[in-house]
Design a protein around this motif. Structure first.
Motif, PDB file in Angstrom:
ATOM      1  N   GLY A 200       0.791  -1.226   0.000  1.00 55.98           N
ATOM      2  CA  GLY A 200       0.000   0.000   0.000  1.00 55.98           C
ATOM      3  C   GLY A 200       0.824   1.277   0.000  1.00 55.98           C
ATOM      4  O   GLY A 200       0.297   2.358  -0.283  1.00 55.98           O
TER       5      GLY A 200
ATOM      6  N   GLU B  61       0.640   3.893  -2.723  1.00 57.34           N
ATOM      7  CA  GLU B  61      -0.648   4.580  -2.796  1.00 57.34           C
ATOM      8  C   GLU B  61      -0.880   5.524  -1.620  1.00 57.34           C
ATOM      9  O   GLU B  61      -1.987   6.019  -1.419  1.00 57.34           O
ATOM     10  CB  GLU B  61      -1.783   3.550  -2.876  1.00 57.34           C
ATOM     11  N   PHE B  62       0.155   5.803  -0.865  1.00 54.16           N
ATOM     12  CA  PHE B  62       0.018   6.678   0.303  1.00 54.16           C
ATOM     13  C   PHE B  62      -0.496   8.059  -0.097  1.00 54.16           C
ATOM     14  O   PHE B  62      -1.345   8.639   0.597  1.00 54.16           O
ATOM     15  CB  PHE B  62       1.357   6.789   1.031  1.00 54.16           C
ATOM     16  N   ASP B  63      -0.029   8.581  -1.217  1.00 52.86           N
ATOM     17  CA  ASP B  63      -0.492   9.892  -1.680  1.00 52.86           C
ATOM     18  C   ASP B  63      -1.994   9.867  -1.965  1.00 52.86           C
ATOM     19  O   ASP B  63      -2.705  10.822  -1.669  1.00 52.86           O
ATOM     20  CB  ASP B  63       0.288  10.332  -2.926  1.00 52.86           C
ATOM     21  N   HIS B  64      -2.483   8.760  -2.532  1.00 52.79           N
ATOM     22  CA  HIS B  64      -3.923   8.617  -2.775  1.00 52.79           C
ATOM     23  C   HIS B  64      -4.692   8.744  -1.463  1.00 52.79           C
ATOM     24  O   HIS B  64      -5.731   9.414  -1.396  1.00 52.79           O
ATOM     25  CB  HIS B  64      -4.229   7.262  -3.438  1.00 52.79           C
ATOM     26  N   SER B  65      -4.178   8.113  -0.419  1.00 52.97           N
ATOM     27  CA  SER B  65      -4.822   8.174   0.892  1.00 52.97           C
ATOM     28  C   SER B  65      -4.844   9.607   1.420  1.00 52.97           C
ATOM     29  O   SER B  65      -5.856  10.064   1.956  1.00 52.97           O
ATOM     30  CB  SER B  65      -4.088   7.260   1.873  1.00 52.97           C
TER      31      SER B  65
ATOM     32  N   SER C 157      -7.508  11.541  -0.748  1.00 57.10           N
ATOM     33  CA  SER C 157      -8.911  11.114  -0.705  1.00 57.10           C
ATOM     34  C   SER C 157      -9.418  10.709   0.673  1.00 57.10           C
ATOM     35  O   SER C 157     -10.621  10.655   0.889  1.00 57.10           O
ATOM     36  CB  SER C 157      -9.097   9.925  -1.647  1.00 57.10           C
ATOM     37  N   GLY C 158      -8.510  10.383   1.571  1.00 58.97           N
ATOM     38  CA  GLY C 158      -8.913   9.864   2.864  1.00 58.97           C
ATOM     39  C   GLY C 158      -9.225   8.373   2.832  1.00 58.97           C
ATOM     40  O   GLY C 158      -9.556   7.772   3.843  1.00 58.97           O
ATOM     41  N   GLU C 159      -9.114   7.767   1.645  1.00 59.73           N
ATOM     42  CA  GLU C 159      -9.367   6.330   1.496  1.00 59.73           C
ATOM     43  C   GLU C 159      -8.124   5.530   1.877  1.00 59.73           C
ATOM     44  O   GLU C 159      -7.022   6.071   1.955  1.00 59.73           O
ATOM     45  CB  GLU C 159      -9.762   6.025   0.045  1.00 59.73           C
ATOM     46  N   SER C 160      -8.313   4.251   2.062  1.00 53.74           N
ATOM     47  CA  SER C 160      -7.218   3.371   2.438  1.00 53.74           C
ATOM     48  C   SER C 160      -6.218   3.195   1.291  1.00 53.74           C
ATOM     49  O   SER C 160      -6.607   2.849   0.173  1.00 53.74           O
ATOM     50  CB  SER C 160      -7.779   1.995   2.822  1.00 53.74           C
ATOM     51  N   ALA C 161      -4.949   3.413   1.595  1.00 54.33           N
ATOM     52  CA  ALA C 161      -3.906   3.177   0.597  1.00 54.33           C
ATOM     53  C   ALA C 161      -3.820   1.699   0.263  1.00 54.33           C
ATOM     54  O   ALA C 161      -3.661   1.327  -0.904  1.00 54.33           O
ATOM     55  CB  ALA C 161      -2.558   3.684   1.120  1.00 54.33           C
TER      56      ALA C 161
ATOM     57  N   LYS D 250      -6.698   0.713  -2.009  1.00 51.51           N
ATOM     58  CA  LYS D 250      -6.454   1.181  -3.386  1.00 51.51           C
ATOM     59  C   LYS D 250      -5.463   0.260  -4.083  1.00 51.51           C
ATOM     60  O   LYS D 250      -5.680  -0.138  -5.223  1.00 51.51           O
ATOM     61  CB  LYS D 250      -5.922   2.609  -3.350  1.00 51.51           C
TER      62      LYS D 250
END
Length: 128
Positions: free
Chosen positions: A107, A110-114, A117-121, A124
């Motif tokens: 994960g 995908e840390f930047d995605h988290s 978005s506040g979603e789980s890396a 994702k």
């Protein structure tokens, strides 16, 4: 930036790469392929693990520079107390923990995605 901060940031960044290398070596069972008290050539380890010889050699040298293996002669590696702890037969073996942490690290890219978005890396990365 002061030299102290530069040194500390370098340690942190190298530490992240080091952790990933330890997880990969544990996943492959490389310490189990080296007899206690002996050394084994990277070429043999790569063949036994089904991995690229040059890539494994570079990884073992990197890990040796941090005390995980000892390069006893060019291209041959022996265990140290750190790599012995990654053997599956070691008392209190850390191998399972290293393998688990390596799998959880999927994960991290995908840390930047988290953050955005506040979603789980991890969610994702795994498509969940």
């Amino acid at each position: 930036m002061a030299i102290e901060e530069t040194i500390r940031l370098n340690q942190i960044m190298v530490g992240a790469v080091l952790a990933r290398a330890v997880c990969a070596i544990a996943e492959l069972g490389i310490p189990d392929l080296i007899a206690l008290g002996a050394a084994r050539p990277a070429s043999e380890l790569a063949a036994a693990a089904g991995r690229d010889e040059r890539a494994l050699y570079r990884t073992l040298r990197f890990l040796a520079s941090h005390g995980f293996f000892e390069e006893t002669q060019p291209g041959s590696f022996a265990l140290t107390p750190l790599s012995e702890a990654l053997r599956s037969d070691a008392k209190g073996s850390f191998r399972a923990a290293a393998r688990m942490l390596g799998r959880m690290s999927v994960g991290l890219p995908e840390f930047d995605h988290s953050l955005r978005s506040g979603e789980s890396a991890l969610g994702k990365a795994l498509g969940e």
